[in-house]
Design a protein around this motif. Structure first.
Motif, PDB file in Angstrom:
ATOM      1  N   LEU A 126      23.629  32.594   6.146  1.00  6.53           N
ATOM      2  CA  LEU A 126      25.248  32.704   6.489  1.00  6.53           C
ATOM      3  C   LEU A 126      26.199  32.387   5.401  1.00  6.53           C
ATOM      4  O   LEU A 126      27.503  32.795   5.491  1.00  6.53           O
ATOM      5  CB  LEU A 126      25.476  31.733   7.748  1.00  6.53           C
ATOM      6  CG  LEU A 126      24.730  32.091   8.907  1.00  6.53           C
ATOM      7  CD1 LEU A 126      25.016  30.985   9.985  1.00  6.53           C
ATOM      8  CD2 LEU A 126      24.691  33.429   9.418  1.00  6.53           C
ATOM      9  N   HIS A 127      25.674  31.951   4.339  1.00  6.93           N
ATOM     10  CA  HIS A 127      26.792  31.482   3.130  1.00  6.93           C
ATOM     11  C   HIS A 127      27.690  30.462   3.446  1.00  6.93           C
ATOM     12  O   HIS A 127      28.749  30.777   3.101  1.00  6.93           O
ATOM     13  CB  HIS A 127      27.173  32.825   2.386  1.00  6.93           C
ATOM     14  CG  HIS A 127      26.214  33.854   2.082  1.00  6.93           C
ATOM     15  ND1 HIS A 127      25.279  33.570   1.013  1.00  6.93           N
ATOM     16  CD2 HIS A 127      25.502  34.963   2.536  1.00  6.93           C
ATOM     17  CE1 HIS A 127      24.370  34.410   1.042  1.00  6.93           C
ATOM     18  NE2 HIS A 127      24.478  35.449   1.759  1.00  6.93           N
ATOM     19  N   CYS A 128      27.264  29.665   4.245  1.00  5.48           N
ATOM     20  CA  CYS A 128      28.568  28.535   4.530  1.00  5.48           C
ATOM     21  C   CYS A 128      28.839  27.701   3.302  1.00  5.48           C
ATOM     22  O   CYS A 128      28.103  27.566   2.591  1.00  5.48           O
ATOM     23  CB  CYS A 128      27.666  27.549   5.845  1.00  5.48           C
ATOM     24  SG  CYS A 128      27.553  28.227   7.298  1.00  5.48           S
ATOM     25  N   ILE A 129      29.976  27.209   3.534  1.00  8.24           N
ATOM     26  CA  ILE A 129      30.502  26.391   2.306  1.00  8.24           C
ATOM     27  C   ILE A 129      30.407  24.976   2.833  1.00  8.24           C
ATOM     28  O   ILE A 129      30.289  24.007   1.814  1.00  8.24           O
ATOM     29  CB  ILE A 129      31.778  26.682   1.873  1.00  8.24           C
ATOM     30  CG1 ILE A 129      33.068  26.681   3.021  1.00  8.24           C
ATOM     31  CG2 ILE A 129      31.870  28.173   1.197  1.00  8.24           C
ATOM     32  CD1 ILE A 129      34.309  26.909   2.711  1.00  8.24           C
ATOM     33  N   ALA A 130      30.218  24.774   4.025  1.00  8.07           N
ATOM     34  CA  ALA A 130      30.268  23.230   4.453  1.00  8.07           C
ATOM     35  C   ALA A 130      29.315  23.336   5.744  1.00  8.07           C
ATOM     36  O   ALA A 130      29.446  24.238   6.657  1.00  8.07           O
ATOM     37  CB  ALA A 130      31.341  22.686   4.601  1.00  8.07           C
ATOM     38  N   VAL A 131      28.594  22.169   5.823  1.00  4.55           N
ATOM     39  CA  VAL A 131      27.943  22.336   7.480  1.00  4.55           C
ATOM     40  C   VAL A 131      28.188  20.642   7.494  1.00  4.55           C
ATOM     41  O   VAL A 131      28.079  19.759   6.891  1.00  4.55           O
ATOM     42  CB  VAL A 131      26.350  22.129   7.293  1.00  4.55           C
ATOM     43  CG1 VAL A 131      25.834  22.010   8.509  1.00  4.55           C
ATOM     44  CG2 VAL A 131      26.099  23.685   6.898  1.00  4.55           C
ATOM     45  N   GLU A 132      28.664  20.406   8.911  1.00  6.38           N
ATOM     46  CA  GLU A 132      29.143  19.147   9.337  1.00  6.38           C
ATOM     47  C   GLU A 132      28.050  18.658  10.131  1.00  6.38           C
ATOM     48  O   GLU A 132      27.255  19.422  10.904  1.00  6.38           O
ATOM     49  CB  GLU A 132      30.451  19.190  10.005  1.00  6.38           C
ATOM     50  CG  GLU A 132      31.217  18.110  10.307  1.00  6.38           C
ATOM     51  CD  GLU A 132      32.532  18.323  10.839  1.00  6.38           C
ATOM     52  OE1 GLU A 132      32.648  18.312  12.028  1.00  6.38           O
ATOM     53  OE2 GLU A 132      33.411  18.601   9.988  1.00  6.38           O
ATOM     54  N   PHE A 133      28.000  17.113  10.521  1.00  5.80           N
ATOM     55  CA  PHE A 133      27.347  16.313  11.408  1.00  5.80           C
ATOM     56  C   PHE A 133      28.254  15.447  12.207  1.00  5.80           C
ATOM     57  O   PHE A 133      29.028  14.866  11.354  1.00  5.80           O
ATOM     58  CB  PHE A 133      26.000  15.883  10.889  1.00  5.80           C
ATOM     59  CG  PHE A 133      25.082  16.606  10.210  1.00  5.80           C
ATOM     60  CD1 PHE A 133      23.924  17.338  10.650  1.00  5.80           C
ATOM     61  CD2 PHE A 133      25.290  16.981   8.665  1.00  5.80           C
ATOM     62  CE1 PHE A 133      23.129  17.911  10.017  1.00  5.80           C
ATOM     63  CE2 PHE A 133      24.577  17.878   8.028  1.00  5.80           C
ATOM     64  CZ  PHE A 133      23.154  18.342   8.698  1.00  5.80           C
ATOM     65  N   ARG A 134      28.207  15.116  13.354  1.00  3.24           N
ATOM     66  CA  ARG A 134      28.940  14.160  13.987  1.00  3.24           C
ATOM     67  C   ARG A 134      28.017  13.433  14.934  1.00  3.24           C
ATOM     68  O   ARG A 134      27.159  13.893  15.501  1.00  3.24           O
ATOM     69  CB  ARG A 134      30.236  14.653  14.679  1.00  3.24           C
ATOM     70  CG  ARG A 134      31.253  15.524  13.964  1.00  3.24           C
ATOM     71  CD  ARG A 134      32.137  16.412  14.915  1.00  3.24           C
ATOM     72  NE  ARG A 134      33.234  16.740  13.914  1.00  3.24           N
ATOM     73  CZ  ARG A 134      34.687  16.650  14.401  1.00  3.24           C
ATOM     74  NH1 ARG A 134      34.904  16.186  15.445  1.00  3.24           N
ATOM     75  NH2 ARG A 134      35.190  17.408  13.442  1.00  3.24           N
ATOM     76  N   THR A 135      28.192  12.074  15.088  1.00  2.00           N
ATOM     77  CA  THR A 135      27.738  11.285  15.752  1.00  2.00           C
ATOM     78  C   THR A 135      28.540  10.353  16.164  1.00  2.00           C
ATOM     79  O   THR A 135      29.454   9.784  15.703  1.00  2.00           O
ATOM     80  CB  THR A 135      26.445  10.647  15.100  1.00  2.00           C
ATOM     81  OG1 THR A 135      25.495   9.922  16.266  1.00  2.00           O
ATOM     82  CG2 THR A 135      26.484   9.632  14.082  1.00  2.00           C
ATOM     83  N   HIS A 136      28.131   9.299  17.518  1.00  2.00           N
ATOM     84  CA  HIS A 136      28.683   8.356  17.905  1.00  2.00           C
ATOM     85  C   HIS A 136      28.680   7.107  17.132  1.00  2.00           C
ATOM     86  O   HIS A 136      27.501   6.664  16.346  1.00  2.00           O
ATOM     87  CB  HIS A 136      27.987   8.009  19.067  1.00  2.00           C
ATOM     88  CG  HIS A 136      28.616   6.786  20.191  1.00  2.00           C
ATOM     89  ND1 HIS A 136      29.010   5.618  19.562  1.00  2.00           N
ATOM     90  CD2 HIS A 136      29.210   7.114  21.503  1.00  2.00           C
ATOM     91  CE1 HIS A 136      29.765   5.010  20.640  1.00  2.00           C
ATOM     92  NE2 HIS A 136      29.823   5.736  21.729  1.00  2.00           N
ATOM     93  N   TRP A 137      29.579   6.222  16.663  1.00  3.99           N
ATOM     94  CA  TRP A 137      29.740   5.092  15.955  1.00  3.99           C
ATOM     95  C   TRP A 137      28.414   4.163  16.048  1.00  3.99           C
ATOM     96  O   TRP A 137      27.833   3.779  15.041  1.00  3.99           O
ATOM     97  CB  TRP A 137      30.865   4.426  15.660  1.00  3.99           C
ATOM     98  CG  TRP A 137      30.638   2.977  15.088  1.00  3.99           C
ATOM     99  CD1 TRP A 137      31.011   1.913  15.639  1.00  3.99           C
ATOM    100  CD2 TRP A 137      31.295   2.852  13.647  1.00  3.99           C
ATOM    101  NE1 TRP A 137      30.864   0.967  14.770  1.00  3.99           N
ATOM    102  CE2 TRP A 137      31.286   1.563  13.429  1.00  3.99           C
ATOM    103  CE3 TRP A 137      31.678   3.815  12.697  1.00  3.99           C
ATOM    104  CZ2 TRP A 137      31.528   0.913  12.202  1.00  3.99           C
ATOM    105  CZ3 TRP A 137      31.758   3.434  11.451  1.00  3.99           C
ATOM    106  CH2 TRP A 137      31.655   1.792  11.221  1.00  3.99           C
ATOM    107  N   HIS A 138      28.127   4.093  17.403  1.00  3.99           N
ATOM    108  CA  HIS A 138      27.090   2.991  17.779  1.00  3.99           C
ATOM    109  C   HIS A 138      25.576   3.679  17.601  1.00  3.99           C
ATOM    110  O   HIS A 138      24.799   2.907  17.824  1.00  3.99           O
ATOM    111  CB  HIS A 138      27.297   2.269  18.857  1.00  3.99           C
ATOM    112  CG  HIS A 138      28.583   1.544  19.063  1.00  3.99           C
ATOM    113  ND1 HIS A 138      28.293   0.382  18.609  1.00  3.99           N
ATOM    114  CD2 HIS A 138      29.702   1.693  19.499  1.00  3.99           C
ATOM    115  CE1 HIS A 138      29.687  -0.328  18.827  1.00  3.99           C
ATOM    116  NE2 HIS A 138      30.547   0.690  19.192  1.00  3.99           N
ATOM    117  N   ASN A 139      25.523   4.881  17.215  1.00  5.17           N
ATOM    118  CA  ASN A 139      24.250   5.636  17.365  1.00  5.17           C
ATOM    119  C   ASN A 139      23.880   5.189  15.633  1.00  5.17           C
ATOM    120  O   ASN A 139      23.982   6.475  15.000  1.00  5.17           O
ATOM    121  CB  ASN A 139      24.337   7.139  17.485  1.00  5.17           C
ATOM    122  CG  ASN A 139      23.029   7.648  17.786  1.00  5.17           C
ATOM    123  OD1 ASN A 139      21.861   7.237  17.432  1.00  5.17           O
ATOM    124  ND2 ASN A 139      22.890   8.872  18.719  1.00  5.17           N
TER     125      ASN A 139
END
Length: 196
Positions: A126-139
């Motif tokens: 896909l030629h992405c320039i960025a891949v993000e991840f998100r999670t709960h602060w307490h995880n």
């Protein structure tokens, strides 16, 4: 570059395939292990809710919002789900999230293999320039796993989500950018090589 394609992707320790309603029974058994769905800092379906969760993700795909996969361990068991979301083809970026893996498959290299497959698809197809991840602060387990991939913490979005019990969720945001991908790929490949 079709950001909404759901290609099957295969590795030595795990593979991902397009999520379908036929996966419901296996995934219900997987989420029931150690009662993962009861963890207060996650949003996992209970075994009884897996069918509805699959339908929700498939509806999200039909609406052009998510790309959902089933995770299979090398032994053939369906052991979880993972998704591309917050898809932005116009900006060549997306998020990998809504991932969960059965307790019996955690710490086995399955997550590392799956993320290598997804990141390779994101950056090299896909030629992405960025891949993000998100999670709960307490995880803390999820935060450590994301950092172990080679993602860098971008920041914390305070009071970002109203949680199901009425509490607020602080969201920790991580990312990998395209210039970091070759080193991240090498690191993940080496981690998997030492497990073989």
């Amino acid at each position: 570059m079709d950001f909404l394609a759901i290609p099957p992707l295969r590795g030595a320790l795990a593979s991902i395939e397009p999520l379908t309603p036929e996966h419901a029974e296996e995934l219900a058994a997987a989420v029931a292990e150690d009662e993962l769905h009861k963890l207060w800092y996650t949003r996992l379906p209970s075994p009884d809710e897996v069918g509805a969760e699959i339908e929700k993700r498939l509806a999200g795909h039909a609406a052009g919002q998510v790309v959902p996969w089933t995770i299979r361990a090398a032994d053939g068991r369906a052991v979880g789900m993972t998704t591309f979301l917050n898809i932005r083809p116009d900006h060549r970026r997306l998020e990998i999230g809504s991932t969960w893996i059965a307790a019996s498959a955690q710490g086995t290299g399955v997550n590392t293999q799956v993320k290598l497959l997804q990141l390779t698809h994101a950056f090299e197809t896909l030629h992405c320039i960025a891949v993000e991840f998100r999670t709960h602060w307490h995880n803390h387990r999820s935060r450590a796993a994301i950092a172990a991939l080679g993602a860098k913490q971008d920041g914390v979005l305070r009071n970002h989500d109203l949680w199901r019990d009425g509490t607020m969720r602080d969201v920790v945001v991580f990312s990998i950018i395209d210039s970091e991908w070759p080193t991240v790929r090498l690191s993940l490949t080496e981690k998997l090589r030492t497990r073989s």
